[in-house]
Design a protein around this motif. Structure first.
Motif, PDB file in Angstrom:
ATOM      1  N   LEU A 135      12.901  -2.401 -13.349  1.00 35.26           N
ATOM      2  CA  LEU A 135      11.528  -2.218 -12.879  1.00 35.26           C
ATOM      3  C   LEU A 135      10.498  -2.764 -13.866  1.00 35.26           C
ATOM      4  O   LEU A 135       9.405  -3.159 -13.464  1.00 35.26           O
ATOM      5  N   THR A 136      10.850  -2.764 -15.150  1.00 33.16           N
ATOM      6  CA  THR A 136       9.886  -3.114 -16.197  1.00 33.16           C
ATOM      7  C   THR A 136       9.900  -4.595 -16.558  1.00 33.16           C
ATOM      8  O   THR A 136       9.100  -5.018 -17.388  1.00 33.16           O
ATOM      9  N   SER A 137      10.782  -5.356 -15.931  1.00 29.82           N
ATOM     10  CA  SER A 137      10.905  -6.764 -16.315  1.00 29.82           C
ATOM     11  C   SER A 137      10.858  -7.697 -15.107  1.00 29.82           C
ATOM     12  O   SER A 137      11.442  -8.780 -15.141  1.00 29.82           O
ATOM     13  N   ALA A 138      10.189  -7.279 -14.063  1.00 26.99           N
ATOM     14  CA  ALA A 138      10.052  -8.103 -12.862  1.00 26.99           C
ATOM     15  C   ALA A 138       8.662  -7.886 -12.267  1.00 26.99           C
ATOM     16  O   ALA A 138       7.994  -6.896 -12.557  1.00 26.99           O
ATOM     17  N   VAL A 139       8.260  -8.814 -11.425  1.00 31.41           N
ATOM     18  CA  VAL A 139       6.986  -8.719 -10.715  1.00 31.41           C
ATOM     19  C   VAL A 139       7.266  -8.147  -9.328  1.00 31.41           C
ATOM     20  O   VAL A 139       8.215  -8.550  -8.656  1.00 31.41           O
ATOM     21  N   PHE A 140       6.429  -7.213  -8.919  1.00 34.32           N
ATOM     22  CA  PHE A 140       6.568  -6.568  -7.617  1.00 34.32           C
ATOM     23  C   PHE A 140       5.287  -6.732  -6.811  1.00 34.32           C
ATOM     24  O   PHE A 140       4.202  -6.885  -7.370  1.00 34.32           O
ATOM     25  N   VAL A 141       5.431  -6.663  -5.502  1.00 31.50           N
ATOM     26  CA  VAL A 141       4.311  -6.683  -4.574  1.00 31.50           C
ATOM     27  C   VAL A 141       4.434  -5.440  -3.704  1.00 31.50           C
ATOM     28  O   VAL A 141       5.537  -5.112  -3.238  1.00 31.50           O
ATOM     29  N   GLY A 142       3.331  -4.739  -3.491  1.00 32.61           N
ATOM     30  CA  GLY A 142       3.322  -3.566  -2.631  1.00 32.61           C
ATOM     31  C   GLY A 142       2.602  -3.846  -1.322  1.00 32.61           C
ATOM     32  O   GLY A 142       1.525  -4.442  -1.313  1.00 32.61           O
ATOM     33  N   MET A 143       3.214  -3.433  -0.229  1.00 37.41           N
ATOM     34  CA  MET A 143       2.620  -3.538   1.109  1.00 37.41           C
ATOM     35  C   MET A 143       2.336  -2.100   1.548  1.00 37.41           C
ATOM     36  O   MET A 143       3.272  -1.321   1.752  1.00 37.41           O
ATOM     37  N   ALA A 144       1.067  -1.742   1.676  1.00 34.99           N
ATOM     38  CA  ALA A 144       0.690  -0.348   1.889  1.00 34.99           C
ATOM     39  C   ALA A 144       0.118  -0.112   3.282  1.00 34.99           C
ATOM     40  O   ALA A 144      -0.383  -1.022   3.933  1.00 34.99           O
ATOM     41  N   ARG A 145       0.214   1.153   3.687  1.00 32.08           N
ATOM     42  CA  ARG A 145      -0.360   1.610   4.946  1.00 32.08           C
ATOM     43  C   ARG A 145      -0.562   3.115   4.822  1.00 32.08           C
ATOM     44  O   ARG A 145       0.065   3.779   3.992  1.00 32.08           O
ATOM     45  N   GLU A 146      -1.444   3.649   5.670  1.00 32.59           N
ATOM     46  CA  GLU A 146      -1.588   5.096   5.765  1.00 32.59           C
ATOM     47  C   GLU A 146      -0.796   5.547   6.978  1.00 32.59           C
ATOM     48  O   GLU A 146      -0.813   4.901   8.034  1.00 32.59           O
ATOM     49  N   GLU A 147      -0.079   6.649   6.812  1.00 32.38           N
ATOM     50  CA  GLU A 147       0.749   7.160   7.898  1.00 32.38           C
ATOM     51  C   GLU A 147       0.761   8.680   7.835  1.00 32.38           C
ATOM     52  O   GLU A 147       1.242   9.258   6.864  1.00 32.38           O
ATOM     53  N   GLU A 148       0.202   9.311   8.855  1.00 31.10           N
ATOM     54  CA  GLU A 148       0.168  10.777   8.954  1.00 31.10           C
ATOM     55  C   GLU A 148      -0.420  11.427   7.701  1.00 31.10           C
ATOM     56  O   GLU A 148       0.066  12.439   7.221  1.00 31.10           O
ATOM     57  N   GLY A 149      -1.474  10.824   7.150  1.00 32.06           N
ATOM     58  CA  GLY A 149      -2.149  11.377   5.987  1.00 32.06           C
ATOM     59  C   GLY A 149      -1.538  10.981   4.653  1.00 32.06           C
ATOM     60  O   GLY A 149      -2.123  11.233   3.605  1.00 32.06           O
ATOM     61  N   ASP A 150      -0.344  10.384   4.652  1.00 29.66           N
ATOM     62  CA  ASP A 150       0.291   9.919   3.423  1.00 29.66           C
ATOM     63  C   ASP A 150      -0.009   8.429   3.225  1.00 29.66           C
ATOM     64  O   ASP A 150      -0.288   7.710   4.181  1.00 29.66           O
ATOM     65  N   ILE A 151       0.089   7.993   1.992  1.00 29.16           N
ATOM     66  CA  ILE A 151      -0.011   6.567   1.684  1.00 29.16           C
ATOM     67  C   ILE A 151       1.419   6.072   1.467  1.00 29.16           C
ATOM     68  O   ILE A 151       2.126   6.570   0.596  1.00 29.16           O
ATOM     69  N   CYS A 152       1.826   5.119   2.269  1.00 30.97           N
ATOM     70  CA  CYS A 152       3.190   4.580   2.210  1.00 30.97           C
ATOM     71  C   CYS A 152       3.124   3.162   1.662  1.00 30.97           C
ATOM     72  O   CYS A 152       2.364   2.339   2.177  1.00 30.97           O
ATOM     73  N   ILE A 153       3.917   2.915   0.623  1.00 36.02           N
ATOM     74  CA  ILE A 153       3.923   1.596  -0.003  1.00 36.02           C
ATOM     75  C   ILE A 153       5.358   1.100  -0.103  1.00 36.02           C
ATOM     76  O   ILE A 153       6.199   1.741  -0.727  1.00 36.02           O
ATOM     77  N   ARG A 154       5.608  -0.048   0.515  1.00 32.09           N
ATOM     78  CA  ARG A 154       6.908  -0.711   0.377  1.00 32.09           C
ATOM     79  C   ARG A 154       6.809  -1.669  -0.799  1.00 32.09           C
ATOM     80  O   ARG A 154       5.931  -2.532  -0.820  1.00 32.09           O
ATOM     81  N   PHE A 155       7.720  -1.531  -1.755  1.00 26.93           N
ATOM     82  CA  PHE A 155       7.725  -2.383  -2.938  1.00 26.93           C
ATOM     83  C   PHE A 155       8.796  -3.445  -2.813  1.00 26.93           C
ATOM     84  O   PHE A 155       9.957  -3.146  -2.516  1.00 26.93           O
ATOM     85  N   TYR A 156       8.374  -4.689  -3.051  1.00 30.90           N
ATOM     86  CA  TYR A 156       9.266  -5.853  -2.976  1.00 30.90           C
ATOM     87  C   TYR A 156       9.292  -6.533  -4.340  1.00 30.90           C
ATOM     88  O   TYR A 156       8.234  -6.735  -4.954  1.00 30.90           O
ATOM     89  N   GLU A 157      10.494  -6.889  -4.792  1.00 28.81           N
ATOM     90  CA  GLU A 157      10.629  -7.643  -6.031  1.00 28.81           C
ATOM     91  C   GLU A 157      10.451  -9.128  -5.723  1.00 28.81           C
ATOM     92  O   GLU A 157      11.039  -9.652  -4.781  1.00 28.81           O
ATOM     93  N   LEU A 158       9.633  -9.782  -6.528  1.00 28.20           N
ATOM     94  CA  LEU A 158       9.386 -11.210  -6.368  1.00 28.20           C
ATOM     95  C   LEU A 158      10.413 -11.991  -7.168  1.00 28.20           C
ATOM     96  O   LEU A 158      10.590 -11.766  -8.369  1.00 28.20           O
ATOM     97  N   ALA A 159      11.116 -12.907  -6.500  1.00 29.39           N
ATOM     98  CA  ALA A 159      12.123 -13.731  -7.180  1.00 29.39           C
ATOM     99  C   ALA A 159      11.548 -15.097  -7.483  1.00 29.39           C
ATOM    100  O   ALA A 159      10.619 -15.547  -6.873  1.00 29.39           O
TER     101      ALA A 159
END
Length: 154
Positions: free
Chosen positions: A130-154
């Motif tokens: 986790l500490t040695s790669a670049v990630f991108v988060g795709m976020a949305r609100e769902e039922e009052g929660d914040i949901c973020i899908r994390f993708y590692e960039l290759a």
């Protein structure tokens, strides 16, 4: 010229963050600052599972053209390792979509831009990836929660 690498994204995990009501801090006539406490949540995915600890929050600056986000919070992996996250990003939508969002209407993820750029901290050997790669988060609100899908960039 050598062949140039095209970026690819690989899904790593999703964080479902539970939040408390936002607190308006204030600012100037063209922006408002809010703090949103993070109260818990879950982490699920092929590369990381666990929970969101009830510490930290999201400082946001809302301007007429969108919202700038600066969240800092903690994850706890199933193996007990604690992982710090600094997650900065942006939320923006056209005025009609913004109105619908404020009214609590469900929105398709294609109707708005809600992206983050996270950085992770941990000394747990199993989670150094986790500490040695670049990630991108795709976020949305769902039922009052914040949901973020994390993708590692290759």
């Amino acid at each position: 010229m050598p062949d140039l690498l095209e970026p690819t994204l690989t899904f790593a995990f999703e964080v479902r963050v539970e939040v408390a009501e936002s607190i308006r801090i204030g600012r100037g006539p063209q922006e408002e600052v809010f703090f949103t406490p993070i109260t818990g949540g879950v982490v699920r995915g092929p590369r990381l599972a666990g929970e969101v600890l009830p510490y930290g929050g999201d400082w946001s600056i809302t301007r007429p053209d969108g919202t700038e986000l600066d969240a800092r919070y903690l994850l706890k992996a199933e193996d007990g390792a604690v992982i710090g996250i600094l997650n900065r990003g942006f939320w923006r939508a056209d005025p009609e979509v913004e109105r619908r969002a404020m009214a609590g209407e469900p929105l398709a993820e294609t109707e708005f831009y809600y992206r983050t750029s996270p950085m992770f901290q941990t000394d747990a050997e199993a989670h150094q990836w986790l500490t040695s790669a670049v990630f991108v988060g795709m976020a949305r609100e769902e039922e009052g929660d914040i949901c973020i899908r994390f993708y590692e960039l290759a």
